[in-house]
Design a protein around this motif. Structure first.
Motif, short mmCIF file in Angstrom:
data_model
loop_
_atom_site.label_atom_id
_atom_site.label_comp_id
_atom_site.label_asym_id
_atom_site.label_seq_id
_atom_site.Cartn_x
_atom_site.Cartn_y
_atom_site.Cartn_z
N SER A 123 0.85 -1.19 0.00
CA SER A 123 0.00 0.00 0.00
C SER A 123 0.89 1.24 0.00
O SER A 123 2.07 1.20 0.38
N SER A 169 0.60 3.83 1.96
CA SER A 169 0.93 4.23 3.32
C SER A 169 2.07 3.40 3.89
O SER A 169 2.97 3.92 4.54
N ALA A 219 0.54 12.34 1.79
CA ALA A 219 -0.72 11.64 2.01
C ALA A 219 -1.73 12.02 0.92
O ALA A 219 -2.42 11.15 0.38
N THR A 275 -0.37 10.34 -2.55
CA THR A 275 -0.56 8.90 -2.69
C THR A 275 -2.04 8.53 -2.75
O THR A 275 -2.42 7.60 -3.46
N SER A 276 -2.87 9.26 -2.01
CA SER A 276 -4.31 8.99 -2.06
C SER A 276 -4.89 9.40 -3.41
O SER A 276 -5.71 8.69 -3.99
N HIS A 297 -6.95 7.77 -7.91
CA HIS A 297 -8.23 8.23 -8.44
C HIS A 297 -8.09 9.22 -9.59
O HIS A 297 -9.07 9.86 -9.97
N GLY A 337 -9.74 12.47 -7.69
CA GLY A 337 -8.34 12.47 -7.27
C GLY A 337 -7.63 13.77 -7.59
O GLY A 337 -6.63 14.11 -6.93
N LEU A 371 -7.56 15.91 -4.64
CA LEU A 371 -6.58 15.44 -3.65
C LEU A 371 -5.17 15.85 -4.06
O LEU A 371 -4.36 16.28 -3.22
N TRP A 397 -0.65 5.78 10.04
CA TRP A 397 -1.67 5.75 8.99
C TRP A 397 -1.87 4.32 8.46
O TRP A 397 -3.00 3.83 8.34
N SER A 398 -0.76 3.65 8.15
CA SER A 398 -0.86 2.31 7.57
C SER A 398 -1.41 1.30 8.57
O SER A 398 -2.19 0.41 8.20
#
Length: 294
Positions: free
Chosen positions: A33, A35, A80, A83-84, A88, A145, A148, A190-191
Motif C-alpha cells: 500500500s 501508506s 498523504a 498517494t491517495s 483516483h 483524485g 486530492l 496511517w498504515s
C-alpha cells in the motif's frame, strides 16, 4: 565553486533521482500500500541520517524540535494527499496539478511576508507552468483524485515556504532527519490504523525500498533542506519542476512510455522557463519589459 550554483546543481540531481523513483515506487505499489511504502521509505531514510545527526540532537531546543516537526507534518500531509490522489486520477493529471506548487509558492510567500516575484521570475514560472501542462496533461476530465492532488500541491508549496521561514539552530542534516522521522512515524500510524501495513517481501521490492529510502529520501531531503537555506523559495520551487522531466525520461527508458510532439514542446518550455528565471536578461530587454509593464 559558487554556493548557489553548487546547490542548484545538487537539487537538479535530486529531481533526477525522484524522477527515477517514480517508476520504482510504481513497481512496489503492486505489492504494498502507499501508506506502508511511505512508512518504510521515510523511516529507513531517517535511520540512514541518524548516525550523522545523533551528536547534535541533544543540543536541540524545544523550538528546534517544533520547527522540524512542523515541516515534517506538512511534508507528510503533502505525500498523504499525493498517494491517495494517485489512485483516483491519471499520472499525467497528477504531475500537472502537483506542478502548481510553482505558482502557489510565491502566493503563500505573499500572504505570509508580502514577498513578490520579480518580472523575470514571474515570466519564467508562467512559461514553465505552461510547459508542465503540455508535458503532463492528457485530456481535461476532472477526477475526484484531482482535488486530492491539488491538496498535495498546496502542501508542497507550504513546505517550501516553511523551510524558508522557520528558525532552526542546528544543521540542515538534523532538520532533514527530523522531517523524515515525523513523516515516517505518521505514515506508519496511517498504515496500521488503515490495516494496510506490510513489509517488502521480495528481493527486488526490498532493494527498491532501500535505494529510494537512502538516495531518494535521506540524501534528497538533506539536499533540498540545505539548498533551501541558500536559494530563494521561488527558485527552489522552479527547480523542483525538473522532476516530471526526469520522470518522463525514465518512464521512456524503463517503463515503455512514449511522448507526443506536445510533450516534447512542454519539456523544452520547462527548461526555457528555468533559463528565463535564472539568467540575467539583457539590460535593453529588461528596460523594454519594465516599460511594457508600467
Amino acid at each position: 565553486m559558487n554556493s548557489n550554483k553548487t546547490w542548484t546543481a545538487a537539487l537538479i540531481g535530486i529531481t533526477a533521482i525522484w524522477g527515477w523513483s517514480f517508476v520504482a515506487k510504481q513497481q512496489n505499489l503492486h505489492s504494498m500500500s502507499a501508506s506502508a511504502l511511505n512508512a518504510w521509505i521515510f523511516l529507513l531514510g531517517a535511520i540512514a541520517l541518524l548516525p550523522f545527526a545523533w551528536r547534535r540532537l541533544h543540543a536541540l531546543t524545544a523550538k528546534d524540535w517544533l520547527a522540524g516537526s512542523l515541516a515534517g507534518v506538512v511534508l507528510f500531509i503533502a505525500f498523504a494527499f499525493q498517494t491517495s490522489g494517485l489512485g483516483h486520477t491519471t499520472p499525467s493529471n497528477a504531475g500537472f496539478i502537483t506542478g502548481l506548487s510553482v505558482v502557489l509558492t510565491p502566493f503563500f510567500l505573499f500572504l505570509i511576508n508580502a514577498e513578490r516575484l520579480s518580472l523575470k521570475q514571474a515570466l519564467g514560472a508562467l512559461v514553465a507552468l505552461v510547459g508542465l501542462a503540455l508535458l503532463s496533461l492528457n485530456g481535461y476530465a476532472i477526477h475526484s483524485g484531482d482535488l486530492l492532488i491539488l491538496g498535495c500541491a498546496i502542501f508542497f508549496a507550504i513546505h517550501i515556504v516553511v523551510l524558508a521561514k522557520i528558525k532552526f539552530s542546528s544543521s540542515s542534516l538534523v532538520l532533514a532527519f527530523i522531517q523524515l522521522l515525523v513523516v515516517g512515524l505518521l505514515s506508519l500510524v496511517w498504515s496500521v490504523v488503515a490495516g494496510e501495513f506490510s513489509v517488502p517481501d521480495t528481493a527486488p521490492s526490498l532493494t527498491v525500498t532501500l535505494v529510494v529510502a537512502v538516495f531518494g529520501t535521506a540524501l534528497a531531503y538533506f539536499v533540498q533542506t540545505r539548498a533551501q537555506a541558500v536559494l530563494s523559495a521561488q527558485k527552489v520551487a522552479l527547480l523542483l519542476i525538473c522532476e516530471p522531466i526526469f520522470g518522463a525520461l525514465f518512464g521512456y527508458l524503463l517503463a515503455g512510455d512514449r511522448f507526443t510532439v506536445m510533450n516534447i514542446i512542454g519539456a523544452v518550455m520547462i527548461i526555457s522557463g528555468m533559463l528565463i528565471s535564472e539568467l540575467r536578461l539583457p539590460r535593453l530587454l529588461r528596460k523594454s519589459l519594465t516599460v511594457a509593464v508600467d
